[in-house]
Every structure is written in C-alpha cells, then in structure tokens.
Design a protein around this motif. Sequence first.
Motif, PDB file in Angstrom:
ATOM      1  N   ILE A   1       1.157   5.244 -23.666  1.00 58.64           N
ATOM      2  CA  ILE A   1       1.592   4.470 -24.643  1.00 58.64           C
ATOM      3  C   ILE A   1       2.819   3.527 -23.917  1.00 58.64           C
ATOM      4  O   ILE A   1       3.086   3.700 -22.849  1.00 58.64           O
ATOM      5  CB  ILE A   1       2.775   5.277 -25.593  1.00 58.64           C
ATOM      6  CG1 ILE A   1       1.915   6.274 -26.436  1.00 58.64           C
ATOM      7  CG2 ILE A   1       3.540   4.224 -26.466  1.00 58.64           C
ATOM      8  CD1 ILE A   1       2.849   7.585 -27.084  1.00 58.64           C
ATOM      9  N   PRO A   2       2.517   2.043 -24.161  1.00 57.08           N
ATOM     10  CA  PRO A   2       3.451   1.208 -23.327  1.00 57.08           C
ATOM     11  C   PRO A   2       4.779   1.429 -23.401  1.00 57.08           C
ATOM     12  O   PRO A   2       5.505   1.872 -24.459  1.00 57.08           O
ATOM     13  CB  PRO A   2       3.070  -0.223 -24.088  1.00 57.08           C
ATOM     14  CG  PRO A   2       1.719  -0.273 -24.789  1.00 57.08           C
ATOM     15  CD  PRO A   2       1.838   1.506 -25.070  1.00 57.08           C
ATOM     16  N   LEU A   3       5.333   1.294 -22.293  1.00 62.21           N
ATOM     17  CA  LEU A   3       6.979   1.721 -22.160  1.00 62.21           C
ATOM     18  C   LEU A   3       7.965   1.257 -23.148  1.00 62.21           C
ATOM     19  O   LEU A   3       9.031   1.589 -23.545  1.00 62.21           O
ATOM     20  CB  LEU A   3       7.270   1.651 -20.544  1.00 62.21           C
ATOM     21  CG  LEU A   3       8.879   1.966 -20.355  1.00 62.21           C
ATOM     22  CD1 LEU A   3       8.894   3.481 -20.641  1.00 62.21           C
ATOM     23  CD2 LEU A   3       9.057   1.840 -18.876  1.00 62.21           C
ATOM     24  N   GLY A   4       7.523  -0.118 -23.150  1.00 61.28           N
ATOM     25  CA  GLY A   4       8.488  -1.150 -23.769  1.00 61.28           C
ATOM     26  C   GLY A   4       8.400  -0.661 -25.599  1.00 61.28           C
ATOM     27  O   GLY A   4       9.345  -0.614 -26.197  1.00 61.28           O
TER      28      GLY A   4
ATOM     29  N   LEU B   1       8.460  14.228 -12.850  1.00 65.17           N
ATOM     30  CA  LEU B   1       7.569  14.754 -12.043  1.00 65.17           C
ATOM     31  C   LEU B   1       6.465  15.898 -12.838  1.00 65.17           C
ATOM     32  O   LEU B   1       5.458  15.996 -12.425  1.00 65.17           O
ATOM     33  CB  LEU B   1       8.139  15.366 -10.688  1.00 65.17           C
ATOM     34  CG  LEU B   1       8.810  14.696  -9.669  1.00 65.17           C
ATOM     35  CD1 LEU B   1       9.578  15.429  -8.870  1.00 65.17           C
ATOM     36  CD2 LEU B   1       7.779  13.569  -9.247  1.00 65.17           C
ATOM     37  N   ALA B   2       7.180  16.559 -13.739  1.00 63.35           N
ATOM     38  CA  ALA B   2       6.211  17.579 -14.427  1.00 63.35           C
ATOM     39  C   ALA B   2       5.221  16.828 -15.436  1.00 63.35           C
ATOM     40  O   ALA B   2       4.312  17.471 -15.747  1.00 63.35           O
ATOM     41  CB  ALA B   2       7.109  18.501 -14.996  1.00 63.35           C
TER      42      ALA B   2
ATOM     43  N   VAL C   1      13.178   7.012 -16.862  1.00 64.42           N
ATOM     44  CA  VAL C   1      12.553   7.803 -16.420  1.00 64.42           C
ATOM     45  C   VAL C   1      12.047   8.915 -17.676  1.00 64.42           C
ATOM     46  O   VAL C   1      10.988   9.347 -17.599  1.00 64.42           O
ATOM     47  CB  VAL C   1      13.330   8.902 -15.566  1.00 64.42           C
ATOM     48  CG1 VAL C   1      12.612  10.248 -15.097  1.00 64.42           C
ATOM     49  CG2 VAL C   1      13.577   8.226 -13.996  1.00 64.42           C
ATOM     50  N   LEU C   2      12.877   9.071 -18.563  1.00 62.01           N
ATOM     51  CA  LEU C   2      12.443  10.069 -19.534  1.00 62.01           C
ATOM     52  C   LEU C   2      11.443   9.120 -20.797  1.00 62.01           C
ATOM     53  O   LEU C   2      10.467  10.136 -21.075  1.00 62.01           O
ATOM     54  CB  LEU C   2      13.607  10.526 -20.405  1.00 62.01           C
ATOM     55  CG  LEU C   2      14.717  11.636 -19.865  1.00 62.01           C
ATOM     56  CD1 LEU C   2      15.683  11.792 -20.628  1.00 62.01           C
ATOM     57  CD2 LEU C   2      13.808  12.796 -19.263  1.00 62.01           C
ATOM     58  N   ALA C   3      11.565   8.006 -20.834  1.00 61.00           N
ATOM     59  CA  ALA C   3      10.716   7.452 -21.616  1.00 61.00           C
ATOM     60  C   ALA C   3       9.417   6.954 -21.058  1.00 61.00           C
ATOM     61  O   ALA C   3       8.237   7.167 -21.782  1.00 61.00           O
ATOM     62  CB  ALA C   3      11.379   5.852 -21.938  1.00 61.00           C
ATOM     63  N   ASP C   4       9.254   6.980 -19.846  1.00 58.97           N
ATOM     64  CA  ASP C   4       8.355   6.832 -19.021  1.00 58.97           C
ATOM     65  C   ASP C   4       7.307   8.180 -19.071  1.00 58.97           C
ATOM     66  O   ASP C   4       6.164   8.283 -19.118  1.00 58.97           O
ATOM     67  CB  ASP C   4       8.293   6.291 -17.486  1.00 58.97           C
ATOM     68  CG  ASP C   4       6.896   6.339 -16.882  1.00 58.97           C
ATOM     69  OD1 ASP C   4       6.190   5.249 -17.116  1.00 58.97           O
ATOM     70  OD2 ASP C   4       6.609   6.606 -15.832  1.00 58.97           O
ATOM     71  N   ALA C   5       8.201   9.101 -19.053  1.00 56.22           N
ATOM     72  CA  ALA C   5       7.404  10.580 -19.098  1.00 56.22           C
ATOM     73  C   ALA C   5       6.750  10.821 -20.468  1.00 56.22           C
ATOM     74  O   ALA C   5       5.546  11.500 -20.574  1.00 56.22           O
ATOM     75  CB  ALA C   5       8.516  11.581 -18.687  1.00 56.22           C
ATOM     76  N   LEU C   6       7.584  10.236 -21.326  1.00 56.36           N
ATOM     77  CA  LEU C   6       6.924  10.459 -22.762  1.00 56.36           C
ATOM     78  C   LEU C   6       5.816   9.529 -22.970  1.00 56.36           C
ATOM     79  O   LEU C   6       4.767  10.008 -23.444  1.00 56.36           O
ATOM     80  CB  LEU C   6       7.976  10.129 -23.872  1.00 56.36           C
ATOM     81  CG  LEU C   6       7.668   9.950 -25.386  1.00 56.36           C
ATOM     82  CD1 LEU C   6       7.292  11.465 -25.712  1.00 56.36           C
ATOM     83  CD2 LEU C   6       8.934   9.459 -26.159  1.00 56.36           C
ATOM     84  N   ALA C   7       5.769   8.484 -22.545  1.00 57.17           N
ATOM     85  CA  ALA C   7       4.762   7.494 -22.468  1.00 57.17           C
ATOM     86  C   ALA C   7       3.408   7.896 -21.722  1.00 57.17           C
ATOM     87  O   ALA C   7       2.163   7.828 -22.317  1.00 57.17           O
ATOM     88  CB  ALA C   7       5.095   5.914 -21.964  1.00 57.17           C
TER      89      ALA C   7
END
Length: 337
Positions: free
Chosen positions: A313-316, A30-31, A298-304
């Motif tokens: 950045i694409p999540l994959g 969320l942040a 969730v963490l990877a999407d936040a980084l992306a």
Amino acid sequence: MSPTGQDTRRAATPWLALGGLLAAALAIGLAAGHDWATPWRVLVALSGDGTLESRLILDWRLPRVLAAAAIGALLGLGGCLFQGLFRNPLAEPYLLGSAGGAAVGATVALLVPLAVPQALGLPVLAFLGAWGATVLVLAIGRASGMTDTAGLLLAGVAVAAMLGSLRSFLMLALSDETVSLQVVLGWVLGGIQTPAPAALAGLLVLTGGCLLLALRAAPGLDLLGLGEETARGFGLDVDRFVSRTVLTGSAIVAVAVAFGGLVAFVGLAAPHLGRRLVGPLHGPLLAASALIGAVIVVLADALARSALPPAEIPLGLVTAAAGGPFFLMLLARRWRT
C-alpha cells in the motif's frame, strides 16, 4: 528522594518513553513484511548468521526501516518548524504548499531529461519547489493583508491545491512511452524504497544536519510565539529570522519529499503529540517531534509492506487514512475554543 532527583526523573521520563517507542517501532519494522519474522529471528539476523532470511532482514529491511525513521524525523521537524513559524497548530508542510512545491520540482526532475544526474536534480528541484511555495504563501499573505496565521494557512491551502493541479498537468503533459507514469504516481502517493548504502548514509547525514539547523531556530521560535512586537523587543530581527527559517523548513521538506514522496499529516501530528510530552518550548519539542515522526513513519511503512502481501500500500495513503481524522479532530477542537 530529593526534589532535584524527582525533577530529573520527571524530565527524563518522556525521553525514555520516546526512546523505547522508537526501539519497539524499529523492531516491528524489521519483523514486518510479506512473511513476518519472529523477534528471535530478528535478533539472530542482527548477529549476522549469514542465512538467506538474515540477509533479507539485514540487506533489505534494515536500510528501509532506517530510511523510514529518517524521513519521519524530517517530517516531524518540518511540521514543528512551520507550526512555530506560522504560530498555528494546524500548519504542516503538506497543507502549506511546501510539500506540494517540492513535489512539483521532483515531478519535473522525474519527467524532464536534465543535464545533471537525477540523483542530484531531484533534491535540488524539490528544494527550489518547497522554498518557492513557502515564500509564495508568505508573499500572498503580506500582499493581501492577511497577516494573521489563519489567513496564511488559508493561502497555503490554496497554493497547495494549485500546485496539486500543476503537478497533475505536468504528469499528463510530460509523460510518454519512455517514462513510466506508474513510477511517478507511486512516488507521488508516497513510498520508501530500500536505499543503496551510499544513499542511506547521505540521508542520515542530511537528517542530522537538518536537526541541528532546526534546533538553532528554537530560541527564535520561542520569542516569535510571544508576538512579533515582543520578539523585536527582545532583539529578534523578525523578517530575517522568518526568511532564514523558511529556507530551513524548505530544505527539510525537500529532503523528506526527495526520499519518500508525498507523506501527509506526519508533520501535523508529531508536534501535537510532542507538546503533550515535553511542553511548548521548541528546543525539546523539535527533538521530540523528530522522534515521534520517526516512530509514526516506521510503523506506517511496516503496515504498508505487510497488510496486503505481496502488494504494498502506498505509504502516503496509510498516513492520510490515519491523519485525516486526526486533523478533523484538531479542527473541531480549535473551532470550539
């Protein structure tokens, strides 16, 4: 403290840890964004103060974070199910071709005008592709006599490679000026978009249904882990169970691919981490894999979303960059043993 109390506390510790990790991941999700929100800002937004920044968090980030958690849970479930079914810790939907099959079906749905709405055609074709690819792997294994799990895994890798080529061919042959190839490429590389409320509700309901279906397979997977003959001795109809579990796994992968594209290695890593926390029995392991998959995505999407603003950045790519070394480590450990 009595021994019973100690056992209860020991059994509850992994679930409390997983619950805490998921809560922390959701808060970070969320942040995260082009502009990071402070924890206090997130809490104020969740209270519904009505400012523009709060609307951004509630209307845009919250649905996306929940969708990421659901997709991660599905990938964790799918990986755990296939690892139990193939009795191989290296099995996962991406390597076994089921995710590739779902991607071929979804590519057709995106590029070919269909008589049904794309919102319906995409998940149906993704399911048919995932189911067909997994059945093909099993059929190749049986026809060639590769009944051991390593042989099935190799057949899955070959099928996944062929499906990847077929998907690329379809993208080149079917795309035209009416279809943005960039949109299809973005989906193939994996990515989560903020879903509409109805779509998010549907995804959450499907995720809950997939979890229940997977948990029903847990006793059979435990028996199958003892070997097919032993499982038959305990009364398990192995052929029927395998066919039913392939269908379940294909449906789980299809839902994940339909909503999130191709996201690699989550299905591989989540069950391994889950075994360290809750042990090998598939009842708790499936639930733990779902929670760990949710945390990872969730963490990877936040980084992306936040690493290269304003681009994403694409999540994959994010999960593949982290999952590739993890897979090599598992392969090296398995080779040594």
